[in-house]
Design a protein around this motif. Structure first.
Motif, short mmCIF file in Angstrom:
data_model
loop_
_atom_site.label_atom_id
_atom_site.label_comp_id
_atom_site.label_asym_id
_atom_site.label_seq_id
_atom_site.Cartn_x
_atom_site.Cartn_y
_atom_site.Cartn_z
N TRP A 1 0.67 -1.24 0.14
CA TRP A 1 -0.06 0.04 0.06
C TRP A 1 0.95 1.28 -0.03
N LEU A 2 1.77 1.27 0.75
CA LEU A 2 2.74 2.28 0.68
C LEU A 2 3.35 2.76 -0.57
N LEU A 3 3.89 1.68 -1.16
CA LEU A 3 4.66 1.68 -2.24
C LEU A 3 3.73 2.30 -3.50
N SER A 4 2.68 1.80 -3.36
CA SER A 4 1.55 2.23 -4.45
C SER A 4 1.24 3.63 -4.08
N ALA A 5 1.04 3.76 -2.95
CA ALA A 5 0.59 5.36 -2.79
C ALA A 5 1.87 6.22 -2.98
N GLU A 6 3.00 5.98 -2.75
CA GLU A 6 4.08 6.74 -3.38
C GLU A 6 4.33 6.87 -5.11
N SER A 7 4.13 5.74 -5.35
CA SER A 7 4.10 5.52 -6.81
C SER A 7 3.14 6.56 -7.46
N HIS A 8 1.85 6.33 -6.86
CA HIS A 8 0.70 7.29 -7.46
C HIS A 8 1.03 8.74 -7.34
N ALA A 9 1.53 9.28 -6.21
CA ALA A 9 1.88 10.59 -5.81
C ALA A 9 2.97 10.85 -6.87
N ALA A 10 4.03 10.08 -7.17
CA ALA A 10 5.12 10.80 -7.95
C ALA A 10 4.55 10.93 -9.37
N LEU A 11 3.73 9.99 -9.86
CA LEU A 11 3.15 9.97 -11.34
C LEU A 11 2.02 11.15 -11.20
N THR A 12 1.24 11.38 -10.52
CA THR A 12 0.12 12.23 -10.59
C THR A 12 0.51 14.00 -9.90
N ARG A 13 1.43 13.92 -9.30
CA ARG A 13 1.76 15.31 -8.66
C ARG A 13 3.25 15.64 -9.20
N TRP A 14 4.05 14.76 -9.70
CA TRP A 14 5.36 15.35 -10.31
C TRP A 14 5.81 14.96 -11.75
N VAL A 15 5.80 13.75 -11.95
CA VAL A 15 6.39 12.99 -13.08
C VAL A 15 5.45 13.40 -14.41
N ARG A 16 4.24 12.99 -14.26
CA ARG A 16 3.33 13.31 -15.16
C ARG A 16 1.82 13.78 -14.71
N PRO A 17 1.96 14.85 -14.28
CA PRO A 17 0.63 15.64 -13.72
C PRO A 17 -0.31 15.89 -14.91
N ASP A 18 -1.52 16.17 -14.43
CA ASP A 18 -2.52 16.51 -15.50
C ASP A 18 -2.53 18.13 -15.29
N LEU A 19 -1.79 18.66 -16.27
CA LEU A 19 -1.77 20.29 -16.28
C LEU A 19 -2.74 20.68 -17.14
N SER A 20 -3.96 20.29 -17.47
CA SER A 20 -4.74 20.96 -18.33
C SER A 20 -5.40 22.01 -17.76
N GLU A 21 -5.69 22.19 -16.52
CA GLU A 21 -6.16 23.14 -15.98
C GLU A 21 -5.22 24.59 -15.80
N PHE A 22 -3.89 24.46 -16.03
CA PHE A 22 -2.83 25.41 -15.83
C PHE A 22 -2.00 25.52 -17.43
N PRO A 23 -2.95 26.22 -18.34
CA PRO A 23 -2.45 26.38 -19.78
C PRO A 23 -1.06 27.13 -19.79
N ASP A 24 -0.88 28.05 -18.87
CA ASP A 24 0.15 28.86 -18.78
C ASP A 24 1.69 28.26 -18.17
N TYR A 25 1.34 26.98 -17.78
CA TYR A 25 2.62 26.39 -17.16
C TYR A 25 3.45 25.64 -18.51
N ALA A 26 4.48 26.22 -18.52
CA ALA A 26 5.06 25.93 -19.78
C ALA A 26 5.97 24.57 -19.54
N HIS A 27 5.82 23.62 -18.64
CA HIS A 27 6.73 22.30 -18.49
C HIS A 27 5.59 21.30 -18.47
N GLN A 28 6.17 20.18 -18.41
CA GLN A 28 5.38 18.74 -18.36
C GLN A 28 5.86 18.15 -17.11
N PHE A 29 6.43 18.66 -16.42
CA PHE A 29 7.12 17.89 -15.14
C PHE A 29 7.04 19.20 -14.01
#
Length: 155
Positions: free
Chosen positions: A13-41
């Motif tokens: 559970w802990l590793l799954s939560a850490e992996s999910h956070a890494a993907l959704t918060r930093w590595v491949r976040p959904d930035l569709s609500e932030f069109p002015d943010y010029a980066h993918q990371f």
């Protein structure tokens, strides 16, 4: 502890939560609500503020470098690309960062991250990693660990 299913369940559970956070918060976040943010990371998140920066270096390599290490065996499963778009995000992130990795460090971790884009990228990362100067390998890493990780992504 062997045979302790509750410990296995908690660790999973802990590793799954850490992996999910890494993907959704930093590595491949959904930035569709932030069109002015010029980066993918996202390299820093302070409450509701997201930045393409670090608190310790202006170098481009430091931004993804501190978010993509350490690489363990779980990284190949949790952070690997799942689509052509994911693979391209990894490639773009690494290409922008490798330019100053010699100065800032993290070149070894960036090559390990590149390997997660797919087998061809892993082969490219392998060639670069073999040629990487010893001084460019982080003190918390080894050439053997870096190459083993990259080799595991090659298929």
């Amino acid at each position: 502890m062997r045979g302790d299913q509750a410990m296995v369940d908690t660790a999973t559970w802990l590793l799954s939560a850490e992996s999910h956070a890494a993907l959704t918060r930093w590595v491949r976040p959904d930035l569709s609500e932030f069109p002015d943010y010029a980066h993918q990371f996202i390299s820093l998140e302070w409450g509701g503020k997201r930045e393409h920066a670090t608190w310790f270096s202006d170098a481009e390599a430091a931004k993804p470098g501190h978010r993509t290490h350490p690489h363990g065996t779980h990284s190949g499963v949790s952070l690997a690309s799942r689509s052509d778009e994911d693979a391209q995000i990894i490639r773009d992130t690494v290409a922008g960062a490798l330019a100053d990795a010699g100065e800032a460090g993290f070149g070894d971790y960036l090559l390990m991250y590149l390997a997660l884009a797919g087998p061809e990228d892993a082969a490219d990362a392998w060639e670069q990693a073999v040629a990487l100067d010893d001084a460019a390998i982080d003190n918390g890493n080894t050439r053997a660990a870096m190459l083993a990780f990259i080799a595991a992504q090659m298929g």
